[in-house]
Design an enzyme around this catalytic site. Structure first.
Site, PDB file in Angstrom:
ATOM      1  N   LYS A   1       0.839  -1.213   0.000  1.00 31.61           N
ATOM      2  CA  LYS A   1       0.000   0.000   0.000  1.00 31.61           C
ATOM      3  C   LYS A   1       0.871   1.258   0.000  1.00 31.61           C
ATOM      4  CE  LYS A   1      -2.011  -1.183   3.910  1.00 31.61           C
ATOM      5  NZ  LYS A   1      -1.319  -2.472   4.152  1.00 31.61           N
TER       6      LYS A   1
ATOM      7  N   ARG B   1      -9.790   0.906   8.578  1.00 29.24           N
ATOM      8  CA  ARG B   1      -9.337  -0.444   8.912  1.00 29.24           C
ATOM      9  C   ARG B   1     -10.375  -1.241   9.674  1.00 29.24           C
ATOM     10  NH1 ARG B   1      -3.530   0.547   8.760  1.00 29.24           N
ATOM     11  NH2 ARG B   1      -2.405  -1.372   9.112  1.00 29.24           N
TER      12      ARG B   1
ATOM     13  N   ARG C   1      11.949  -5.343   4.844  1.00 28.54           N
ATOM     14  CA  ARG C   1      11.657  -3.910   4.665  1.00 28.54           C
ATOM     15  C   ARG C   1      12.615  -3.039   5.476  1.00 28.54           C
ATOM     16  NH1 ARG C   1       5.752  -1.666   5.443  1.00 28.54           N
ATOM     17  NH2 ARG C   1       5.896  -2.703   7.456  1.00 28.54           N
TER      18      ARG C   1
ATOM     19  N   ARG D   1      11.400  -1.411  11.043  1.00 29.13           N
ATOM     20  CA  ARG D   1      10.296  -1.050  11.938  1.00 29.13           C
ATOM     21  C   ARG D   1      10.174  -2.076  13.056  1.00 29.13           C
ATOM     22  NH1 ARG D   1       5.164   0.390   8.162  1.00 29.13           N
ATOM     23  NH2 ARG D   1       4.144  -0.916   9.720  1.00 29.13           N
TER      24      ARG D   1
ATOM     25  N   ARG E   1      -0.315  -9.075  13.049  1.00 31.00           N
ATOM     26  CA  ARG E   1      -0.938  -8.066  12.178  1.00 31.00           C
ATOM     27  C   ARG E   1      -1.789  -8.737  11.099  1.00 31.00           C
ATOM     28  NH1 ARG E   1       4.367  -5.241  10.542  1.00 31.00           N
ATOM     29  NH2 ARG E   1       3.106  -4.074   9.058  1.00 31.00           N
TER      30      ARG E   1
HETATM   31  P1  AP5 Z   1       4.879  -1.590   1.825  1.00 27.72           P
HETATM   32  O1  AP5 Z   1       4.540  -0.742   0.639  1.00 27.72           O
HETATM   33  O2  AP5 Z   1       5.634  -0.943   2.944  1.00 27.72           O
HETATM   34  O3  AP5 Z   1       3.584  -2.350   2.333  1.00 27.72           O
HETATM   35  P2  AP5 Z   1       2.308  -1.809   3.116  1.00 27.72           P
HETATM   36  O4  AP5 Z   1       1.123  -2.496   2.543  1.00 27.72           O
HETATM   37  O5  AP5 Z   1       2.283  -0.304   3.141  1.00 27.72           O
HETATM   38  O6  AP5 Z   1       2.647  -2.417   4.530  1.00 27.72           O
HETATM   39  P3  AP5 Z   1       2.568  -1.833   5.997  1.00 27.72           P
HETATM   40  O7  AP5 Z   1       3.253  -2.836   6.865  1.00 27.72           O
HETATM   41  O8  AP5 Z   1       3.064  -0.408   6.079  1.00 27.72           O
HETATM   42  O9  AP5 Z   1       1.062  -1.856   6.238  1.00 27.72           O
HETATM   43  P4  AP5 Z   1       0.389  -1.970   7.558  1.00 27.72           P
HETATM   44  O10 AP5 Z   1      -1.009  -1.795   7.110  1.00 27.72           O
HETATM   45  O11 AP5 Z   1       0.665  -3.157   8.376  1.00 27.72           O
HETATM   46  O12 AP5 Z   1       1.094  -0.802   8.418  1.00 27.72           O
HETATM   47  P5  AP5 Z   1       0.678   0.710   8.716  1.00 27.72           P
HETATM   48  O13 AP5 Z   1       1.901   1.526   8.681  1.00 27.72           O
HETATM   49  O14 AP5 Z   1      -0.500   1.130   7.905  1.00 27.72           O
HETATM   50  O15 AP5 Z   1       5.713  -2.861   1.280  1.00 27.72           O
HETATM   51  C1  AP5 Z   1       6.249  -3.802   2.179  1.00 27.72           C
HETATM   52  C2  AP5 Z   1       7.685  -4.182   1.757  1.00 27.72           C
HETATM   53  O16 AP5 Z   1       7.640  -4.858   0.503  1.00 27.72           O
HETATM   54  C3  AP5 Z   1       8.632  -2.990   1.554  1.00 27.72           C
HETATM   55  O17 AP5 Z   1       9.919  -3.359   1.956  1.00 27.72           O
HETATM   56  C4  AP5 Z   1       8.585  -2.754   0.039  1.00 27.72           C
HETATM   57  O18 AP5 Z   1       9.789  -2.151  -0.439  1.00 27.72           O
HETATM   58  C5  AP5 Z   1       8.450  -4.185  -0.456  1.00 27.72           C
HETATM   59  N1  AP5 Z   1       7.722  -4.296  -1.725  1.00 27.72           N
HETATM   60  C6  AP5 Z   1       6.576  -3.645  -2.089  1.00 27.72           C
HETATM   61  N2  AP5 Z   1       6.193  -4.039  -3.305  1.00 27.72           N
HETATM   62  C7  AP5 Z   1       7.119  -4.966  -3.717  1.00 27.72           C
HETATM   63  C8  AP5 Z   1       7.247  -5.756  -4.879  1.00 27.72           C
HETATM   64  N3  AP5 Z   1       6.364  -5.674  -5.874  1.00 27.72           N
HETATM   65  N4  AP5 Z   1       8.298  -6.610  -4.959  1.00 27.72           N
HETATM   66  C9  AP5 Z   1       9.210  -6.704  -3.955  1.00 27.72           C
HETATM   67  N5  AP5 Z   1       9.134  -5.985  -2.814  1.00 27.72           N
HETATM   68  C10 AP5 Z   1       8.088  -5.124  -2.695  1.00 27.72           C
HETATM   69  O19 AP5 Z   1       0.157   0.557  10.230  1.00 27.72           O
HETATM   70  C11 AP5 Z   1       1.033   0.251  11.287  1.00 27.72           C
HETATM   71  C12 AP5 Z   1       0.248   0.177  12.591  1.00 27.72           C
HETATM   72  O20 AP5 Z   1      -0.366   1.469  12.867  1.00 27.72           O
HETATM   73  C13 AP5 Z   1      -0.918  -0.817  12.613  1.00 27.72           C
HETATM   74  O21 AP5 Z   1      -0.499  -2.133  12.922  1.00 27.72           O
HETATM   75  C14 AP5 Z   1      -1.819  -0.195  13.706  1.00 27.72           C
HETATM   76  O22 AP5 Z   1      -1.308  -0.471  14.989  1.00 27.72           O
HETATM   77  C15 AP5 Z   1      -1.666   1.304  13.450  1.00 27.72           C
HETATM   78  N6  AP5 Z   1      -2.682   1.832  12.526  1.00 27.72           N
HETATM   79  C16 AP5 Z   1      -2.441   2.382  11.304  1.00 27.72           C
HETATM   80  N7  AP5 Z   1      -3.606   2.760  10.727  1.00 27.72           N
HETATM   81  C17 AP5 Z   1      -4.593   2.423  11.602  1.00 27.72           C
HETATM   82  C18 AP5 Z   1      -6.019   2.544  11.546  1.00 27.72           C
HETATM   83  N8  AP5 Z   1      -6.658   3.051  10.486  1.00 27.72           N
HETATM   84  N9  AP5 Z   1      -6.721   2.070  12.608  1.00 27.72           N
HETATM   85  C19 AP5 Z   1      -6.096   1.553  13.707  1.00 27.72           C
HETATM   86  N10 AP5 Z   1      -4.747   1.405  13.792  1.00 27.72           N
HETATM   87  C20 AP5 Z   1      -4.009   1.846  12.752  1.00 27.72           C
END
Ligand code: AP5
Length: 208
Positions: free
Chosen positions: A14, A89, A123, A154, A165
């Site tokens: 994402k 979410r 990552r 992270r 997660r």
């Molecule tokens: P990346 O693009 O970083 O993936 P992502 O889907 O953004 O993953 P996240 O882990 O950031 O999502 P998340 O939803 O768990 O975390 P968030 O920060 O929102 O890609 C992942 C890796 O793969 C990278 O290394 C990238 O380079 C690599 N990659 C990508 N595409 C590739 C490809 N095609 N080929 C090879 N490699 C590739 O949330 C974190 C925490 O915050 C949550 O757990 C929760 O506690 C809190 N939080 C956030 N939002 C909310 C909400 N709305 N409600 C409640 N809690 C929330």
């Protein structure tokens, strides 16, 4: 179609796709995860409240993140559109969002669990600008291409927390797929290919 939601499990890409789309469309990427991590780094009241949830892979309480997004969408840079990365979410968050925003499309990024664990454990992120990399794709060592900062892992990217997660995603976030499908807003994109190939599919989903 400029008010866009990115849905999908942790590690589906994402943040990566939203970063590219932000440059392509000239609209901001709003990542609730990034906003919470910044608040944690700065030690604000929200950051202190969020810390234990984020580090264990649980969701931060709905009212905290809804308030963050409601306020952020009032900034002038959102006037011509925005991308929500990691919000909503829960069904409750989606219902509340519907009261103060009109969503044009929800892009669901799909990826198998075993690929997710590999992507997240490799990552690396820039602690200064938030840019995201994967160790297998880094060309100049573990430093940020934007500002030369040393990249970090992270704390929630340990294997046990990743599994938690994924569980939380299935239980609390996956119901949003039907929620947006029923409203005719869902477009699914398989994200098993390269970043560039996936980006082409995202563009087709938005323009199609
Ligand atoms: P990346 O693009 O970083 O993936 P992502 O889907 O953004 O993953 P996240 O882990 O950031 O999502 P998340 O939803 O768990 O975390 P968030 O920060 O929102 O890609 C992942 C890796 O793969 C990278 O290394 C990238 O380079 C690599 N990659 C990508 N595409 C590739 C490809 N095609 N080929 C090879 N490699 C590739 O949330 C974190 C925490 O915050 C949550 O757990 C929760 O506690 C809190 N939080 C956030 N939002 C909310 C909400 N709305 N409600 C409640 N809690 C929330």
């Amino acid at each position: 179609m400029s008010n866009i939601i990115f849905l999908g499990p942790p590690g589906a890409g994402k943040g990566t796709q939203a970063q590219l789309l932000s440059k392509e469309l000239g609209i901001p990427q709003i990542s609730t995860g990034e906003i919470l991590r910044k608040a944690m780094r700065e030690g604000t009241k929200t950051g202190l409240e969020a810390k234990r949830y984020v580090e264990s892979g649980a969701l931060v309480p709905d009212d905290v993140v809804i308030a963050i997004v409601r306020e952020r969408l009032q900034e002038p840079d959102c006037a011509n559109g925005y991308m929500l990365d990691g919000f909503p979410r829960t069904v409750y968050q989606a219902e509340e969002l519907g009261k103060f925003a009109k969503i044009d499309v929800a892009i669901e990024l799909q990826l198998a669990d075993e690929i997710i664990v590999n992507r997240l454990s490799g990552r690396r992120v820039c602690p200064k600008c938030g840019a995201t990399y994967h160790i297998s794709l880094l060309k100049n060592g573990e430093v940020c291409e934007n500002d030369g900062e040393k990249l970090i892992q992270r704390p929630d990217d340990s294997e046990a927390t990743i599994r938690n997660r994924l569980r939380v995603y299935q239980e609390q976030t996956a119901p949003l797929i039907s929620y947006y499908k029923e409203r005719g807003l869902l477009k699914a994109v398989n994200c098993e290919d390269s970043v560039e190939q996936n980006f082409q599919k995202v563009l087709e989903a938005i323009n199609g």
